[in-house]
Write an enzyme that holds these catalytic residues in place. Sequence first.
Site, short mmCIF file in Angstrom:
data_model
loop_
_atom_site.label_atom_id
_atom_site.label_comp_id
_atom_site.label_asym_id
_atom_site.label_seq_id
_atom_site.Cartn_x
_atom_site.Cartn_y
_atom_site.Cartn_z
N GLY A 89 0.70 -1.63 -0.55
CA GLY A 89 -0.08 -0.13 0.32
C GLY A 89 0.57 1.35 -0.28
O GLY A 89 1.52 1.15 0.23
N ARG A 92 4.87 5.33 2.05
CA ARG A 92 4.93 6.84 1.70
C ARG A 92 4.52 7.88 0.57
O ARG A 92 5.72 9.26 -0.20
CB ARG A 92 6.50 6.76 1.79
CG ARG A 92 7.42 6.61 0.72
CD ARG A 92 8.79 7.03 0.18
NE ARG A 92 8.88 5.76 -0.77
CZ ARG A 92 10.55 5.45 -1.04
NH1 ARG A 92 11.29 6.81 -0.64
NH2 ARG A 92 10.93 4.52 -2.12
N LYS A 112 5.40 11.55 -3.73
CA LYS A 112 6.55 10.58 -3.04
C LYS A 112 7.35 11.02 -1.77
O LYS A 112 7.76 12.06 -2.30
CB LYS A 112 7.20 10.01 -3.90
CG LYS A 112 8.50 8.47 -3.86
CD LYS A 112 8.90 7.98 -4.97
CE LYS A 112 9.83 6.81 -4.66
NZ LYS A 112 9.97 6.23 -6.11
N ASP A 124 9.51 5.63 6.99
CA ASP A 124 9.72 7.39 7.78
C ASP A 124 8.45 7.63 6.58
O ASP A 124 8.16 9.42 7.17
CB ASP A 124 10.85 7.66 7.69
CG ASP A 124 11.61 7.16 6.45
OD1 ASP A 124 11.02 7.67 5.67
OD2 ASP A 124 13.09 8.55 6.43
N ARG A 178 3.73 13.38 -8.82
CA ARG A 178 3.83 12.63 -9.91
C ARG A 178 2.64 12.99 -10.72
O ARG A 178 1.61 13.01 -10.45
CB ARG A 178 5.10 11.78 -10.12
CG ARG A 178 4.04 10.76 -9.91
CD ARG A 178 4.44 8.67 -10.47
NE ARG A 178 5.70 8.25 -9.41
CZ ARG A 178 5.81 7.84 -8.33
NH1 ARG A 178 4.58 7.18 -7.90
NH2 ARG A 178 6.38 6.81 -7.60
N ARG A 185 -2.90 -0.66 -9.65
CA ARG A 185 -1.62 -1.40 -10.29
C ARG A 185 -2.17 -2.73 -10.40
O ARG A 185 -2.69 -2.79 -9.94
CB ARG A 185 -0.53 -0.97 -8.64
CG ARG A 185 -0.06 -0.10 -8.63
CD ARG A 185 0.36 0.21 -7.02
NE ARG A 185 1.48 0.87 -6.57
CZ ARG A 185 0.69 2.67 -6.38
NH1 ARG A 185 -0.10 3.06 -6.11
NH2 ARG A 185 2.32 3.62 -6.32
N ASP A 252 3.23 -4.25 -7.46
CA ASP A 252 2.86 -3.15 -7.53
C ASP A 252 3.24 -1.94 -8.02
O ASP A 252 3.17 -0.44 -7.81
CB ASP A 252 3.11 -2.86 -5.90
CG ASP A 252 4.84 -3.23 -5.86
OD1 ASP A 252 5.24 -3.83 -6.12
OD2 ASP A 252 4.59 -2.08 -4.78
N ASP A 262 7.33 5.17 -10.31
CA ASP A 262 7.84 4.41 -9.39
C ASP A 262 9.35 4.46 -9.89
O ASP A 262 10.04 2.87 -9.64
CB ASP A 262 7.42 3.05 -8.72
CG ASP A 262 7.25 3.60 -7.49
OD1 ASP A 262 8.48 4.78 -6.82
OD2 ASP A 262 7.15 2.58 -6.50
P1 AMP Z 1 9.00 0.89 -3.05
O1 AMP Z 1 10.14 -0.78 -3.95
O2 AMP Z 1 9.29 2.11 -3.83
O3 AMP Z 1 7.67 0.26 -5.18
O4 AMP Z 1 8.14 0.68 -2.22
C1 AMP Z 1 7.55 -0.69 -1.47
C2 AMP Z 1 7.06 -0.22 -0.96
O5 AMP Z 1 7.56 -0.10 0.62
C3 AMP Z 1 5.18 0.05 -0.48
O6 AMP Z 1 4.78 -0.05 -0.19
C4 AMP Z 1 6.17 2.00 0.12
O7 AMP Z 1 5.45 2.78 0.07
C5 AMP Z 1 7.15 1.74 0.63
N1 AMP Z 1 7.90 2.10 1.13
C6 AMP Z 1 8.69 2.13 0.72
N2 AMP Z 1 10.00 3.25 1.42
C7 AMP Z 1 9.10 4.04 2.08
C8 AMP Z 1 9.24 4.62 3.12
N3 AMP Z 1 10.39 5.48 3.97
N4 AMP Z 1 8.94 4.72 4.07
C9 AMP Z 1 7.42 3.85 4.35
N5 AMP Z 1 7.16 3.16 3.71
C10 AMP Z 1 7.99 2.90 2.33
MG MG Z 2 5.91 1.29 -5.74
#
Ligand code: AMP
Ligand code: MG
Length: 471
Positions: A89, A92, A112, A124, A178, A185, A252, A262
């Site tokens: 989900g 961030r 983001k 975070d 963005r 997704r 996702d 992303d």
């Molecule tokens: P991504 O690999 O960027 O597509 O992220 C995968 C999942 O991790 C998604 O659910 C993001 O929202 C979550 N996520 C990535 N970085 C953070 C962060 N710094 N804080 C909280 N959730 C994160």
């Molecule tokens: Mg992502």
Amino acid sequence: MPVSSAYRPDPRFAALGPEFGDAVAPAPFEALTLRYRNDRAATTVGLESLTEAEWIAHFGRFSPLPGQPGPIAMRYHGHQFRHYNPDLGDGRGFLAAQMRDERDRLMDLGTKGSGTTPWSRGGDGRLTLKGGVREVLAATMLEAQGVPTSRALSLIETDERLERNDEPSPTRAAVLVRLSHSHIRLGTFQRAAFHGRADQIETLIEHVRTLYHPGVATGDAAGLLAAVVEVNARLTAAWVAAGFVHGVLNTDNLNITGESFDYGPWRFLPFYDPAFTAAYFDQTGLYAFARQPEAVFWNLTQFAGCLKLVAGEPAQVQALTDALNGFGPVYIRELRAAFLRRLGVKSLGEAADQRLLDATLALLREGGEALRWEPLFHDWFAGFASSARALKGPRGAAYQGKTFDDFRFALFEHEPDRPERLEHAVFAAPEPEEMLIEEVESIWAAIDGHDDWSVFHAKLNRLETARQARS
Ligand code: AMP
Ligand code: MG
């Protein structure tokens, strides 16, 4: 001035209700500094007239734009490196707004780094400034190369400092917005399927069909699958022709409109290298350059599995299988088309186009480091019309031998497509705009070392010139 008359809010996702997303609050940032504002993209949705203070209020503090319901963290699951994760989900980011663009397409503003949500899993909720800079660079480069992509609309630095184990820490922070056709997704459907909610799958099918694939008939799950397969096969072909490695092709990170988005550990190929892997944590090379079609197909197979939940009859299941198996033929067709576009020549029918694709790949393979990926398309843009230029250019010595002769023959069969584009100054330069890791790091070093943003903005300006030259 506030939004212009071209701004037409249309918040459709919120109307799906609380089972698909959660109202969230943005992080209360203190000092904010605007680092990048994409007015060309803003113009397409009527946001170019915002003053800098208004821009920061909407895209840094997220005071809702007129007619918008407020931030929504979207719910989704996903396969990460083929392992199912029901704990994803928007962790961030959130959906900040939806509106119509100049072509009447429904568009999302997605964020983001805008703060934690119920899906942050101990993270975070923040984005490093370097991560934000990298996403702007990737999206701009891909757009210049004609790849269907989300666009970076805004990058605002915050006054926070972040701890990361893959960047020297503490490191600077930013919030990015963005502009993209959709953030629904494949994993959005997976979440509904995981909970056995056929009703939610039906709701999503109808939502996606009417808003994003209007050619598909009501209730036609196989038709929708065929449409989603088609746009994602086209996207994958465009990545390959661009020499792009997304890095994290989890379910996702693919959406139902086939625009890439992303951008995390992405890279562009320096030269032909099928095993080239972008993410340091991708130790098996699952998402290596040449494995991207396989990865996208695997993800689409998961999506098809979700749609199966609403297919009653065996004939409907067969129709889904057939739609899924459309991936291969569409991908190869789109790969031919993408290479023709990059080479700036017209189609001459399937057989001749395939010869050109094969010959181009063979030349890139043989040329290796001496040729590089992007320069080939620069040197030979518009086919024979570039012959003298290519042979006199910095890679002239690489253009000889049997593999090159086959390429030249296949290329010269094809008629140049709008060769007047060669008159653009971009083609008088010996080198094209690339986006190799050394340059990305040097752009970041200027920002990190002495807050010098001129290298970053100069690069974006040159990419815009390159985009115009080819369009
Ligand atoms: P991504 O690999 O960027 O597509 O992220 C995968 C999942 O991790 C998604 O659910 C993001 O929202 C979550 N996520 C990535 N970085 C953070 C962060 N710094 N804080 C909280 N959730 C994160
Ligand atoms: Mg992502």
